[in-house]
Design a protein around this motif. Structure first.
Motif, PDB file in Angstrom:
ATOM      1  N   ALA A 104       0.277   7.464  17.538  1.00 19.49           N
ATOM      2  CA  ALA A 104      -1.038   7.523  18.184  1.00 19.49           C
ATOM      3  C   ALA A 104      -2.148   7.889  17.211  1.00 19.49           C
ATOM      4  O   ALA A 104      -3.318   7.531  17.420  1.00 19.49           O
ATOM      5  N   ALA A 105      -1.789   8.577  16.134  1.00 18.08           N
ATOM      6  CA  ALA A 105      -2.799   8.965  15.138  1.00 18.08           C
ATOM      7  C   ALA A 105      -3.043   7.867  14.114  1.00 18.08           C
ATOM      8  O   ALA A 105      -3.892   8.031  13.230  1.00 18.08           O
ATOM      9  N   GLY A 106      -2.305   6.773  14.210  1.00 15.10           N
ATOM     10  CA  GLY A 106      -2.476   5.678  13.278  1.00 15.10           C
ATOM     11  C   GLY A 106      -1.619   5.777  12.029  1.00 15.10           C
ATOM     12  O   GLY A 106      -1.764   4.956  11.106  1.00 15.10           O
ATOM     13  N   ASP A 107      -0.713   6.754  11.971  1.00 15.26           N
ATOM     14  CA  ASP A 107       0.154   6.915  10.813  1.00 15.26           C
ATOM     15  C   ASP A 107       1.438   6.103  10.993  1.00 15.26           C
ATOM     16  O   ASP A 107       1.926   5.904  12.113  1.00 15.26           O
ATOM     17  N   ALA A 145       0.852  -1.199   0.000  1.00 15.47           N
ATOM     18  CA  ALA A 145       0.000   0.000   0.000  1.00 15.47           C
ATOM     19  C   ALA A 145       0.884   1.244   0.000  1.00 15.47           C
ATOM     20  O   ALA A 145       1.970   1.239   0.601  1.00 15.47           O
ATOM     21  N   PRO A 146       0.451   2.310  -0.633  1.00 17.31           N
ATOM     22  CA  PRO A 146       1.284   3.523  -0.736  1.00 17.31           C
ATOM     23  C   PRO A 146       1.680   4.118   0.602  1.00 17.31           C
ATOM     24  O   PRO A 146       2.725   4.789   0.697  1.00 17.31           O
ATOM     25  N   GLU A 147       0.880   3.903   1.665  1.00 12.43           N
ATOM     26  CA  GLU A 147       1.182   4.553   2.941  1.00 12.43           C
ATOM     27  C   GLU A 147       2.512   4.093   3.542  1.00 12.43           C
ATOM     28  O   GLU A 147       3.074   4.774   4.400  1.00 12.43           O
ATOM     29  N   TYR A 148       3.036   2.959   3.102  1.00 12.57           N
ATOM     30  CA  TYR A 148       4.282   2.440   3.671  1.00 12.57           C
ATOM     31  C   TYR A 148       5.521   2.997   2.975  1.00 12.57           C
ATOM     32  O   TYR A 148       6.626   2.918   3.529  1.00 12.57           O
ATOM     33  N   GLU A 171      -0.844 -10.613   5.894  1.00 16.18           N
ATOM     34  CA  GLU A 171      -2.272 -10.315   5.929  1.00 16.18           C
ATOM     35  C   GLU A 171      -2.735 -10.011   7.350  1.00 16.18           C
ATOM     36  O   GLU A 171      -2.397 -10.709   8.301  1.00 16.18           O
ATOM     37  N   GLY A 172      -3.494  -8.906   7.478  1.00 16.97           N
ATOM     38  CA  GLY A 172      -4.092  -8.554   8.762  1.00 16.97           C
ATOM     39  C   GLY A 172      -3.163  -7.887   9.739  1.00 16.97           C
ATOM     40  O   GLY A 172      -3.493  -7.768  10.921  1.00 16.97           O
ATOM     41  N   SER A 173      -1.985  -7.433   9.283  1.00  8.73           N
ATOM     42  CA  SER A 173      -1.029  -6.826  10.206  1.00  8.73           C
ATOM     43  C   SER A 173      -0.119  -5.873   9.453  1.00  8.73           C
ATOM     44  O   SER A 173      -0.215  -5.721   8.233  1.00  8.73           O
ATOM     45  N   ASP A 174       0.791  -5.237  10.203  1.00  9.07           N
ATOM     46  CA  ASP A 174       1.845  -4.416   9.611  1.00  9.07           C
ATOM     47  C   ASP A 174       3.184  -5.149   9.610  1.00  9.07           C
ATOM     48  O   ASP A 174       4.233  -4.544   9.385  1.00  9.07           O
ATOM     49  N   ASP A 175       3.167  -6.468   9.883  1.00  7.18           N
ATOM     50  CA  ASP A 175       4.387  -7.268   9.873  1.00  7.18           C
ATOM     51  C   ASP A 175       4.877  -7.456   8.450  1.00  7.18           C
ATOM     52  O   ASP A 175       4.081  -7.487   7.493  1.00  7.18           O
ATOM     53  N   VAL A 176       6.205  -7.604   8.305  1.00  4.77           N
ATOM     54  CA  VAL A 176       6.774  -7.819   6.981  1.00  4.77           C
ATOM     55  C   VAL A 176       7.676  -9.047   6.983  1.00  4.77           C
ATOM     56  O   VAL A 176       8.299  -9.391   7.993  1.00  4.77           O
TER      57      VAL A 176
END
Length: 440
Positions: free
Chosen positions: A422-425, A353-356, A400-405
């Motif tokens: 804290a803002a989820g970013d 996803a672009p956010e990473y 899937e389902g996490s921010d793990d890589v």
């Protein structure tokens, strides 16, 4: 007695295939020490590697520094939860509250929270370590002490300085008196002039045409507590035997050794936890107490204990692919000697996803992550000029389902995770045990 002929064949074949000029392997199994070697110390002046060849072991030195610290704790000269400022009253960090709260335990468990990979000087003066510590008020405080584990070389410089102050001798002589001499580690040294007169390996940069000698030393004096020890595989086996309980009560007793090997911080990947400061893992139900080291991607080592099985294996090498060679050796030993064959894990993956995508600053390098989640390792120019070897691009994939890589080409190999604020970013890339702060 274990038949290690197959391991010798693997060592010879894989070292040649991976272009590792030379390696030494030590195995402690069923109370018997085995030493296996392959290749040469230098492609320019080929001399066979032996069990007495000296290699730069890198960050396994941290466990030696920690052993000295725990020796002083046992003798009530240090308090594990004592504040650093109690021992170094003038100590400063960029964050005053962090400097006030920082403890010995925080440093041993990589939870100090300040930037951990910092510049090296070029001095061999006895004041070099103290001078480095005096610059810590310039280090960014990434998070409060005790809130997150992020591998921290700078923290071990600080521990080395505490050893100097409390013991009353320079770090190197204090460690020799506290750890090396009692364990009979007569082939372990800190200074290049001690190594130069003894058989030793030199580091190699691997190029398309093959390994080439890198005409550089490892760390200078301020870096000794974090990774400066040079040792033979035989001495590393002596050290392993002690931490497995076969060496008496000096420099530390059995209860303290067990405390060092216990989990003090839960991590996730790439380790299950951190001890004092052992890196803890598990394979096929066998608990592993590990470390290892990397000197400029030129000399790499692994060090693995299985305390409940009385087992140890260490691999010392003189080029960057030595890390892979050490893993192959360790996995062979765990499978064939301890019946602990790794079980493949295939997590479900999701699209990038672009956010990473962005730049993540680790201090001496940045990870440039593109929209496809390939992380490019970018060294600072002065480190490139100093001969430090870079790392290849790392293709990552999200679980899937996490921010793990995981490594995209090896999905069963978890390597880290993205961390959110804290803002989820996305705020950090926690990769290989280090938290690199997002700067773009």
């Amino acid at each position: 007695m274990a038949d290690l002929n197959h391991l010798q064949s693997l060592l010879d074949g894989e070292a040649e295939s991976l272009r590792v000029p030379g390696a030494a392997v030590g195995v402690l199994f069923d109370g018997v020490e085995h030493v296996l070697t392959t290749g040469v110390t230098s492609v320019d002046a080929p001399t066979p590697v032996t069990g007495d060849t000296l290699f730069q072991i890198g960050s396994t030195t941290k466990t030696v520094t920690a052993t000295a610290i725990m020796h002083l704790v046992e003798r009530s000269r240090l308090d594990l939860d004592g504040r650093v400022r109690h021992y170094l009253p003038g100590f400063r960090l960029a964050d005053e509250r962090a400097a006030e709260e920082l403890t010995i335990r925080h440093l041993l468990t990589h939870t100090g929270g300040f930037l951990g990979d910092i510049d090296d000087g070029d001095s061999w003066d006895t004041s070099a370590l103290a001078g480095s510590i005096d610059t810590y008020d310039r280090l960014p405080q990434l998070f409060p002490p005790g809130t997150l584990a992020s591998y921290n070389n700078a923290g071990f410089r600080l521990l080395g300085r505490i050893v100097e102050v409390v013991y009353g001798e320079p770090y190197e002589s204090a460690v020799r008196h506290i750890v090396l001499d009692p364990l009979g580690m007569t082939d372990s040294f800190f200074f290049p002039w001690e190594v130069a007169t003894r058989p030793h390996a030199v580091g190699h940069a691997v190029r398309e045409e093959g390994p080439r000698v890198a005409h550089t030393w490892g760390l200078f004096r301020e870096g000794m507590p974090e990774g400066g020890l040079v040792s033979s595989v035989r001495d590393q086996l002596r050290y392993a035997a002690f931490h497995l309980g076969a060496g008496g009560e000096e420099p530390i007793g059995a209860a303290t050794r067990e405390l060092m090997q216990a989990e003090h911080v839960e991590v996730g990947v790439p380790w299950t936890g951190i001890g004092l400061p052992w890196l803890l893992e598990e394979q096929a139900g066998v608990r592993l107490v590990t470390h290892g080291g990397n000197i400029g991607n030129l000399q790499l080592s692994t060090f693995v204990l299985a305390p409940e099985r009385g087992f140890a294996v260490t691999t010392l090498t003189n080029s960057a692919p030595g890390k892979q060679l050490g893993k192959l050796v360790t996995d062979w030993c765990l499978e064939h000697l301890l019946d602990a064959k790794p079980q493949p894990v295939r997590p479900a993956l999701r699209d990038p996803a672009p956010e990473y995508a962005g730049s993540y600053d680790a201090g001496q390098w940045t990870f440039e992550v593109d929209k496809e989640l390939t992380a490019r390792f970018v060294l600072r120019p002065e480190l490139v000029d100093a001969g430090v070897e870079g790392m290849p691009d790392m293709p990552l994939a999200l679980v899937e389902g996490s921010d793990d890589v995981v490594i995209a080409t090896d999905p069963g190999r978890p390597v880290g995770r993205f961390l959110r604020d804290a803002a989820g970013d996305i705020a950090f890339l926690h990769l290989g045990g280090r938290a690199a702060r997002r700067i773009r």
